[in-house]
Scaffold this active site. Structure first.
Site, PDB file in Angstrom:
ATOM      1  N   HIS A   1       0.826  -1.206   0.000  1.00  0.00           N
ATOM      2  CA  HIS A   1       0.000   0.000   0.000  1.00  0.00           C
ATOM      3  C   HIS A   1       0.865   1.263   0.000  1.00  0.00           C
ATOM      4  O   HIS A   1       0.380   2.362   0.276  1.00  0.00           O
ATOM      5  CB  HIS A   1      -0.922  -0.012   1.216  1.00  0.00           C
ATOM      6  CG  HIS A   1      -1.991  -1.051   1.122  1.00  0.00           C
ATOM      7  ND1 HIS A   1      -1.720  -2.405   1.168  1.00  0.00           N
ATOM      8  CD2 HIS A   1      -3.330  -0.945   0.963  1.00  0.00           C
ATOM      9  CE1 HIS A   1      -2.847  -3.080   1.054  1.00  0.00           C
ATOM     10  NE2 HIS A   1      -3.831  -2.227   0.922  1.00  0.00           N
TER      11      HIS A   1
ATOM     12  N   ASP B   1      -4.643  -2.997  12.300  1.00  0.00           N
ATOM     13  CA  ASP B   1      -4.987  -2.586  10.938  1.00  0.00           C
ATOM     14  C   ASP B   1      -5.354  -3.853  10.196  1.00  0.00           C
ATOM     15  O   ASP B   1      -4.489  -4.654   9.834  1.00  0.00           O
ATOM     16  CB  ASP B   1      -3.778  -1.891  10.282  1.00  0.00           C
ATOM     17  CG  ASP B   1      -4.017  -1.542   8.818  1.00  0.00           C
ATOM     18  OD1 ASP B   1      -5.112  -1.817   8.292  1.00  0.00           O
ATOM     19  OD2 ASP B   1      -3.089  -0.994   8.186  1.00  0.00           O
TER      20      ASP B   1
ATOM     21  N   TRP C   1     -18.015 -16.633   8.748  1.00  0.00           N
ATOM     22  CA  TRP C   1     -19.271 -15.882   8.699  1.00  0.00           C
ATOM     23  C   TRP C   1     -19.244 -14.628   9.575  1.00  0.00           C
ATOM     24  O   TRP C   1     -19.941 -13.661   9.311  1.00  0.00           O
ATOM     25  CB  TRP C   1     -20.446 -16.773   9.118  1.00  0.00           C
ATOM     26  CG  TRP C   1     -20.239 -17.485  10.422  1.00  0.00           C
ATOM     27  CD1 TRP C   1     -20.540 -17.029  11.670  1.00  0.00           C
ATOM     28  CD2 TRP C   1     -19.660 -18.782  10.598  1.00  0.00           C
ATOM     29  NE1 TRP C   1     -20.187 -17.940  12.624  1.00  0.00           N
ATOM     30  CE2 TRP C   1     -19.649 -19.045  11.994  1.00  0.00           C
ATOM     31  CE3 TRP C   1     -19.159 -19.749   9.726  1.00  0.00           C
ATOM     32  CZ2 TRP C   1     -19.153 -20.231  12.537  1.00  0.00           C
ATOM     33  CZ3 TRP C   1     -18.671 -20.930  10.268  1.00  0.00           C
ATOM     34  CH2 TRP C   1     -18.660 -21.167  11.643  1.00  0.00           C
ATOM     35  N   LYS C   2     -18.400 -14.632  10.611  1.00  0.00           N
ATOM     36  CA  LYS C   2     -18.317 -13.457  11.485  1.00  0.00           C
ATOM     37  C   LYS C   2     -17.697 -12.271  10.749  1.00  0.00           C
ATOM     38  O   LYS C   2     -18.156 -11.132  10.872  1.00  0.00           O
ATOM     39  CB  LYS C   2     -17.509 -13.793  12.734  1.00  0.00           C
ATOM     40  CG  LYS C   2     -18.163 -14.865  13.597  1.00  0.00           C
ATOM     41  CD  LYS C   2     -17.329 -15.205  14.820  1.00  0.00           C
ATOM     42  CE  LYS C   2     -17.990 -16.303  15.636  1.00  0.00           C
ATOM     43  NZ  LYS C   2     -17.203 -16.657  16.843  1.00  0.00           N
TER      44      LYS C   2
ATOM     45  N   GLY D   1       0.759  -3.824  15.710  1.00  0.00           N
ATOM     46  CA  GLY D   1       1.587  -2.644  15.468  1.00  0.00           C
ATOM     47  C   GLY D   1       3.024  -2.781  15.908  1.00  0.00           C
ATOM     48  O   GLY D   1       3.870  -1.957  15.532  1.00  0.00           O
TER      49      GLY D   1
END
Length: 338
Positions: free
Chosen positions: A48, A177, A229-230, A308
């Site tokens: 990213h 994240d 599914w959660k 992190g």
């Protein structure tokens, strides 16, 4: 992917600035966007950062990202604002939105911003670090184009809708994240380029079977939801909140465009000290939790990290040694300013 080449962080950042100013960005906006691209690679999230930079320029050339547009405030209360991003640069819009949430939290203890009609914010974690560095707890999320199935579905109906939760801690931060898929599409693209399978199941093939093959998952846009599914349910709720509070597009509306732009986002900040919680007390509580976590027994060859932690480790290393870059992509970017 050859990442043996390392580039000083400042060179990476200034190169991005030069390219963006040539693509119609005014200086301040170019600097903000370039820093966010560079910081992503600095922290080890090249998918990213540098790796996504050429695609960002393509969006500009197609008129999906409008460099000259600034977000406009449409509604405000002391602790809430709603902004229209006007299809401007997603990183700039998101940085401004988090700044506004921080400002309201610093005054009132909490603040939130709902942002419509914006674009991909690139590395989501940047905005969590932004909040934490200002002494705030930050929560933010975005919707995306459909790229994940509902649980039991055989076509992409949900977005992988990244979610960030960040807490300030000492001079660092605890920053989660996470996309709603087992792997982000940026990470899968790296494995596809290297012609490698992913370590764990990443999604479904055309027959609905789990696969580690990034080629199949990306082709079908059937990434595996986190928590099965959660994760699918959480994705839908994040989409409903982001689009509902911003009065912006939902994932299925973005999907009709056949290209991701005009997304909806939400930013929330809480300032613990303004809310009566001294920094020292919060640091102590977080430290105790992390210390206990580190006492966990582990399986052979494994280690425990908190959210992190590795970003901070890579940041310090890359500031010292230089930022690893994909040589092919870096050379392509450098040629843009020659």
């Amino acid at each position: 992917m050859d990442t043996s080449k390392r580039i000083p962080f400042e060179v990476l950042e200034t190169t991005f600035i030069k390219v963006l100013t040539r693509h119609g960005f005014e200086q301040n906006k170019a600097e903000i966007c370039s820093k966010l691209f560079a910081k992503a690679s600095l922290d080890g999230v090249a998918s990213h950062g540098l790796n996504r930079f050429p695609a960002f320029l393509e969006q500009i050339s197609r008129g999906r990202v409008l460099p000259d547009k600034d977000p406009v405030k449409e509604f405000s209360l002391p602790i809430m604002e709603r902004w229209n991003g006007q299809l401007g640069a997603g990183m700039y819009n998101a940085s401004l939105a988090m700044d506004r949430a921080i400002a309201m939290a610093t005054t009132n203890g909490m603040g939130c911003v709902a942002l419509s009609n914006t674009n991909h914010w690139m590395r989501a974690g940047n905005y969590g670090w932004q909040a934490a560095e200002a002494g705030c707890i930050g929560i933010c999320f975005t919707n995306t184009t459909p790229n994940m199935p509902a649980w039991g579905g055989k076509e992409p109906k949900l977005g992988n809708n990244p979610l960030v939760i960040a807490l300030p801690y000492l001079d660092k931060a605890v920053v989660l994240d996470t996309a709603m898929t087992q792997y982000s599409y940026g990470k899968m693209a790296i494995y596809r380029k290297e012609n490698r399978e992913l370590p764990f199941d990443a999604g479904f093939d055309s027959e609905g079977k789990l696969t580690k093959d990034p080629f199949e998952v990306i082709a079908e846009q059937l990434a595996l939801p986190i928590g099965l599914w959660k994760g699918a349910g959480l994705s839908m709720m994040l989409d409903l909140m982001a689009s509902g509070l911003s009065d912006g597009q939902s994932t299925h509306e973005i999907g009709r465009q056949k290209e991701e732009y005009g997304v909806s986002q939400f930013f929330l900040c809480l300032h613990p000290e303004v809310l009566g919680i001294p920094k020292e007390k919060l640091d102590e509580r977080i430290g105790n939790v992390l210390a206990d976590l580190k006492t966990s027994k582990v399986f052979e060859g494994m280690e425990i990290s908190y959210p992190g932690e590795q970003s901070f480790v890579r940041r310090e290393e890359n500031l010292r040694l230089g930022v690893p870059v994909d040589t092919e992509i870096w050379e392509k970017v450098v040629k843009m300013i020659e």
